[in-house]
Design an enzyme around this catalytic site. Structure first.
Site: not given
Ligand code: SAH
Length: 392
Positions: A208, A224, A246-247, A276, A296, A336
């Site tokens: 970040r 995400f 985000d979903s 996404a 991410d 990850c």
């Molecule tokens: N980048 C964030 C962490 C991401 S964790 C940070 O730095 O804090 C992954 C995220 O993806 C979660 O919030 C989850 O709700 C979201 N997610 C999971 N599948 C998804 C999809 N198909 N489309 C959009 N978001 C999604």
């Protein structure tokens, strides 16, 4: 030694299967055991086939191929003193790192010699996450050692990875509502009860910061986004705008509150609820372009059987993310999935760039911050890849 934890018995390894343990690798697979494990979750003594003591280990959940995680080596007993010593060592390492944040990973499992135990610190509250039930017995010792060393009002525990499992208090109480933590000049609201992971993605803190330093004047897309950490860092670094996708409605609601908490503008268009994989396609169709795209996703590969489908997922989402990068812009592409190696990730990115018709250069192979140490003897425990790429 009087404070040694009682062992359930001895477990012998098959001939020749002690080599990795002698090289200090902390994992023993079921196939290496000469006989069955005693029932229960008490520690066991591990012996080579010739009876030589190799150390002590905590049993893994039955049925999983990871049977034992080593917690003491050779003749050293697994004891309250050993546990306390490692916890204090973990706390001192974080102090030495000068993290400039009051939220960080205090104990990182294998990386701190405490395999299966994760402890994240959020100001005065520490949240333990147990990846083996064997750790439950040690919680009072863990809480006492940490609270004795650090100014902690609460020590909570979350069992397992399960989303939705609320934490309970080992010491103090579960704070009501969110707690606010500091990362450099930024503030984040953290939901310790309903949030993902233990509340915040602490492993991305240094990334970040890196994005903040690159963001001046940029339009940023944060795919995400969870609680919007990358977008908030980018805006604080001078980004023109930052769009979160985000979903999860709850994650985006938290992201809005975190934006406001930092005095940043909260515009409805910058918070997009949706899948996404679909949103990147519709943004592309609409001609949207960004100087920085942060990607991410959650782990697509959680078990070996998901490797091929997961790699296809990484290729697909990266391909569409690259199309949204203004030529000469940057993509921070993350994975990850610990089971996806650097070589495989590089291949997925390469294939995505070819299909996107873009030239891709990897500028920095970044990872989790130094509060997530990786044992040199257990490199496969490293989970996060965060590669900063130039997209032309
Ligand atoms: N980048 C964030 C962490 C991401 S964790 C940070 O730095 O804090 C992954 C995220 O993806 C979660 O919030 C989850 O709700 C979201 N997610 C999971 N599948 C998804 C999809 N198909 N489309 C959009 N978001 C999604």
């Amino acid at each position: 030694m009087s404070d040694a934890f009682a062992c359930a018995g001895d477990v012998r390894l098959k001939p020749g299967r002690d080599a990795s343990v002698r090289r200090r690798h902390p994992w023993v697979y079921r196939g290496a055991l000469a006989g069955p494990l005693p029932p229960g979750v008490a520690p066991v003594r591990v012996l080579a086939a010739n009876g030589r003591p190799l150390g002590a280990a905590l049993p893994g959940a039955s049925g999983r191929s990871l049977a034992l995680r080593m917690v003491a080596w050779d003749e050293e007993p697994w004891s309250a003193a050993a546990l306390r010593g490692r916890l204090l060592e973990a706390a001192r390492l974080r102090e030495r790192l000068g993290l400039d944040a009051d939220a960080y990973r205090l104990v990182h499992s294998e990386g701190d010699g405490l395999p299966g135990l994760v402890v994240d610190r959020y100001g005065a509250t520490a949240v333990c996450q147990l990846f083996e039930r064997a750790w439950e017995a040690y919680l009072p010792d863990v809480a006492a050692a940490l609270a004795g060393e650090l100014e902690l009002a609460n020590v909570l525990v979350r069992t397992g990875d399960a989303a939705g499992a609320s934490p309970s208090a080992v010491l103090g109480r579960v704070p009501e509502g969110g707690v606010v933590v500091r990362e450099g000049a930024l503030r984040f609201e953290v939901d310790l009860v309903r949030g993902q992971k233990t509340g915040l993605f602490l492993d991305q803190r240094e990334n970040r910061r890196r994005v903040a330093a690159l963001a001046r004047g940029a339009r940023v897309l944060n795919l995400f986004s969870y609680s919007g950490g990358f977008a908030i860092a980018a805006l604080a670094g001078g980004a023109l705008r930052a769009v979160n996708v985000d979903s999860s409605e709850a994650a985006l609601a938290l992201a809005r509150r975190c934006c406001a908490l930092n005095g940043l503008p909260v515009r409805d268009d910058d918070f997009v609820t949706g899948d996404a994989f679909r949103v990147v396609r519709s943004l592309d169709a609409a001609g949207a372009r960004f100087e920085i795209v942060v990607l991410d996703p959650p782990a697509f590969v959680k078990r070996a059987s998901e490797l091929q489908s997961g790699l296809r997922g990484y290729k697909d989402i990266n391909l569409h993310a690259m199309r949204l990068v203004e030529p000469g812009g940057l993509l921070l592409s993350c994975s990850c999935s610990a089971l996806v190696g650097e070589e495989q990730f590089a291949q997925a990115l390469s294939a995505a760039a070819v299909d996107a018709g873009r030239a891709l250069r990897v500028l920095e192979r970044r990872s989790a911050g130094p509060d997530h140490p990786v044992s040199a003897h257990c490199p496969e425990a490293a989970h996060l890849k965060a590669w900063l790429c130039a997209v032309n």
